[in-house]
Enzyme design. Structure first.
Site, short mmCIF file in Angstrom:
data_model
loop_
_atom_site.label_atom_id
_atom_site.label_comp_id
_atom_site.label_asym_id
_atom_site.label_seq_id
_atom_site.Cartn_x
_atom_site.Cartn_y
_atom_site.Cartn_z
N LYS A 150 62.45 23.16 -8.24
CA LYS A 150 62.93 21.90 -7.48
C LYS A 150 64.41 21.69 -7.02
O LYS A 150 65.32 22.08 -7.82
CB LYS A 150 62.76 20.62 -8.40
CG LYS A 150 61.33 20.07 -8.63
CD LYS A 150 61.23 19.05 -9.72
CE LYS A 150 59.90 18.38 -9.83
NZ LYS A 150 60.05 17.14 -10.66
N GLU A 192 66.58 17.29 -23.49
CA GLU A 192 65.38 17.97 -22.55
C GLU A 192 64.64 19.17 -23.28
O GLU A 192 63.53 19.00 -23.27
CB GLU A 192 65.79 18.81 -21.35
CG GLU A 192 66.62 17.69 -20.22
CD GLU A 192 65.57 16.99 -19.44
OE1 GLU A 192 64.31 17.31 -19.59
OE2 GLU A 192 65.86 16.59 -18.45
N HIS A 255 62.21 10.26 -17.50
CA HIS A 255 63.08 10.44 -16.14
C HIS A 255 63.00 9.18 -15.47
O HIS A 255 63.97 8.80 -14.91
CB HIS A 255 62.46 11.68 -15.62
CG HIS A 255 62.95 13.11 -16.35
ND1 HIS A 255 62.57 13.32 -17.52
CD2 HIS A 255 63.67 14.16 -15.80
CE1 HIS A 255 63.05 14.48 -17.87
NE2 HIS A 255 63.89 15.06 -16.99
N HIS A 277 72.99 12.81 -17.58
CA HIS A 277 71.65 13.08 -17.29
C HIS A 277 70.80 13.20 -18.46
O HIS A 277 69.85 12.30 -18.83
CB HIS A 277 71.09 14.11 -16.35
CG HIS A 277 69.69 14.39 -16.07
ND1 HIS A 277 68.95 13.54 -15.48
CD2 HIS A 277 68.91 15.43 -16.60
CE1 HIS A 277 67.66 13.96 -15.62
NE2 HIS A 277 67.58 15.18 -16.24
#
Length: 373
Positions: A150, A192, A255, A277
């Site tokens: 991505k 994550e 997300h 993030h």
């Protein structure tokens, strides 16, 4: 003192364009291994102002020693999410043009997720696609953004709205780079890592609870294990769903909420207290778990367990003060998973049982964002 050199762990990603994820100490200095993925003689080493001073010269020297004929250019972005823009992308493309990069050129993405996303997108677009090798230097990028192809840049309206799927030729996760990582960034990456347990591996969640002190202390063995397990999970999913037509969406637990927070805060401007993030994803996972409970999909005890684990890792679990629920909902409406203008969210039935839920009632989402039952 550096840990003894051991053979790197390798996670294979199959599919139409297979590649390997190499995980170990000292990989940035292995010029022969890095150069093996350069088909031509042009290399653009793309990094940022935090990482380039630490590692760019080492990587360039290693590549040059292995392949003296290489023509190596460098492009260094200002560090931070604010650089992941169409303007930054344009500058990277200009750097490739000035290098004279041909169709067998290779872009090396040396840095965190911002560098990896932008470098991958530039590689995807230059001459309709040249090779890219990911050299992630943050835990977050090692377990997430460097794997799966991505690539994207942000717009003021939302994160990652302009991009392409572009698989790397290889990923080299040098765990030695994590020794220079600030604790806040290490924690952001661990958010994550925790996500993988939350979406499909309860035993991994238990292991993360038991190994918290070692991981936060930067223990090399514990980190390598966490990276390898996370990459194994992601590899299994992206092999089956490379273009996110189904199962791969599960990797986005938290997300949609997290991206809305990041966008509304202005992408963590340098010097601000805005969430990065990983922190935003931590909050987003808690919100997704609460919404799952509110919709009757999952027990409240699992949402509480997830929130407690994230808090034990020093991660935020509440929406930052000053963000209006209606504004966050408006950001969520631009999420790429939505279909026909209806919210489509990754929720769960409990720890290890993530699911995609279409047509989620906005009123229920608004209640969760407002913190009301």
């Amino acid at each position: 003192m550096n840990p003894p050199r051991t053979p790197p762990r390798i996670v294979h990603v199959g599919g139409s364009a297979p590649y390997d994820i190499h995980i170990g100490h000292g990989l940035l200095d292995d010029g022969a291994a890095l150069a093996a993925h350069v088909r031509g003689r042009h290399v653009l080493l793309l990094s940022d102002t935090n990482v380039a001073p630490l590692y760019a010269e080492r990587v360039a020297a290693a590549l040059q020693a292995a392949r003296p004929e290489l023509k190596i250019g460098r492009f260094v972005l200002p560090a931070g999410e604010a650089s992941k823009t169409l303007a930054g992308f344009g500058e990277a493309i200009t750097a490739l043009a000035e290098l004279g990069a041909t169709r067998d050129a290779c872009v090396f993405a040396l840095g965190g997720g911002v560098v990896g996303d932008l470098a991958g997108f530039a590689a995807a677009c230059w001459m309709r696609g040249v090779d890219c090798v990911q050299l992630p230097t943050t835990l977050l990028s090692m377990v997430d953004s460097s794997v799966g192809g991505k690539t994207a840049v942000d717009l003021p309206q939302g994160k990652n709205l302009v991009g392409a799927f572009h698989l790397p030729r290889a990923v080299f996760a040098d765990t030695g780079a994590l020794t220079s990582l600030p604790l806040r960034e290490l924690r952001a990456g661990l958010a994550e890592v925790i996500k993988y347990g939350a979406i499909r591996d309860p035993l991994f969640m238990e292991w993360l609870g038991a190994e918290r002190e070692a991981l936060l202390a930067g223990d090399a063995h514990a980190l390598a294990t966490a990276i390898a397990r996370s990459c194994e999970h992601k590899a299994e999913i992206v092999e089956r769903d490379p273009l996110e037509k189904g199962e791969r969406a599960l990797l986005n637990l938290g997300h949609t909420f997290g991206h809305a927070i990041e966008t509304e805060q202005g992408y963590g401007a340098p010097g601000s207290d805005n969430l990065n993030h990983g922190e935003a994803v931590a909050v987003g996972m808690v919100l997704a778990a609460r919404l799952s409970t509110q919709l009757g999909l999952a027990p409240a005890s699992d949402a509480e367990a997830l929130q407690a684990l994230l808090a034990r890792y020093g991660l935020p679990t509440q929406i930052p003060v000053g963000l209006a629920p209606e504004a966050l909902l408006a950001r969520m409406r631009l999420d790429k998973k939505n279909i026909a203008g209806r919210l489509r969210l990754v929720l769960w039935r409990g720890i290890g049982q993530a699911m995609v839920v279409p047509d989620v009632d906005e009123a229920q989402v608004l209640q969760v964002l407002a913190g009301t039952p």
